[in-house]
Write a protein that holds these residues in place. Structure first.
Motif: not given
Length: 316
Positions: A95-120
């Motif tokens: 639920s967005v009431m438990e985990y705020h989508p602002r930070i989950i959104m950025l965490t998703c992008v950060f993790l995707a960069c690692k998994v797809d080997e986009f090296n930043v």
């Protein structure tokens, strides 16, 4: 391969009703946990309803795309697709009431960069936020805090099969095996638009990447007035397989309907829902949640310097 992947086995659903049930269950689970604290009743009007949570998720998924579209260095499309899929999957069961989508959104992008080997580097990543150095440091701290949670909630299923590779494969196939169409590249622009629009919907949770890619090709051909029926029947050898052909055409129709019916919440609705969400978080309903980490940023305009998707969600 997609057919033996966790995406097909665990994250591809039969219909939209299944997705709706998952989201409703996530909402009920949070309400039960919140009621157990004694601070609210399970049906407290201050808590968001499932359709309100979905509207919030749509808004923040659009913000995710805003952030990725202006990221420096330029972010590959596959990384954006992976990040978007992580976000969709996470809020199927949370639920967005438990985990705020602002930070989950950025965490998703950060993790995707690692998994797809986009090296930043971490510094490069948060350098794309419109924040002071102290704000960027705080953002990175929150992202790293939530990264393991995200991985766990995705059941460690981190490989995402996007439709972009099969899309290129179909274009190559058209060039080599379908001389009826002189220049298949004429389909690319409209097909790309289809892929961008369908990515906002639940299609990635309902169809295989190759189905989505082929639907993009066929939709582009249809809009250009090109009859590609012979490509399906002859080149893809579906002439005798009426069941597969019918399923393919039904899927394409469903995706077109998803695109047509998809609407982002209006700006005034977003403002009201965000205020309601912030009030939920200010209640500190869950004892295992750090309120400082949960509150995060007060203004989510930090996520993009020059958004390319407008507030009403109209793609360029």
């Amino acid at each position: 391969m997609y057919h033996s992947s966790t995406q097909r086995k665990r994250w591809t659903f039969c219909n939209g009703q299944q997705l709706e049930r998952c989201r409703e269950e996530a909402n009920r689970n949070f309400r039960s946990k919140a009621a157990a604290t004694g601070k609210v009743e399970q049906n407290d009007v201050r808590l968001l309803k499932p359709h309100e949570e979905l509207a919030i998720c749509k808004h923040y998924e659009k913000r995710l795309l805003d952030f990725c579209s202006v990221f420096k260095p330029a972010m590959p499309r596959s990384v954006v697709g992976t990040a978007s899929m992580y976000f969709k999957r996470f809020y199927l069961n949370n639920s967005v009431m438990e985990y705020h989508p602002r930070i989950i959104m950025l965490t998703c992008v950060f993790l995707a960069c690692k998994v797809d080997e986009f090296n930043v580097s971490s510094a490069q990543f948060v350098g794309n936020l419109r924040e002071s150095p102290a704000g960027q440091e705080k953002a990175l701290e929150q992202i790293l805090e939530y990264e393991l949670l995200l991985i766990q909630q995705l059941n460690f299923h981190l490989i995402v099969h996007n439709p972009y590779r099969p899309f290129e494969g179909f274009l190559i196939d058209l060039k080599t095996r379908y001389p009826v169409l002189e220049n298949p590249e004429v389909l690319r622009k409209t097909a790309d638009d289809f892929l961008s629009r369908v990515a906002l919907t639940d299609a990635y949770l309902l169809f295989s990447p190759s189905q989505i890619a082929l639907a993009a090709i066929l939709s582009s051909g249809s809009r250009a007035g090109i009859n590609m029926e012979s490509y399906l029947s002859e080149s893809l050898k579906l002439k005798e397989d009426r069941t597969t052909l019918a399923k393919l055409l039904d899927g394409m129709k469903c995706m077109s309907n998803l695109i047509r019916k998809y609407e982002l919440p209006k700006s005034e609705e977003v403002v009201a829902l965000k205020q309601k969400l912030e009030k939920c978080h200010s209640l500190d309903l869950l004892l295992n949640t750090n309120s400082k980490k949960r509150k995060g940023y007060e203004d989510d305009e930090y996520v993009a310097k020059k958004p390319k998707v407008d507030e009403q969600g109209k793609l360029p």
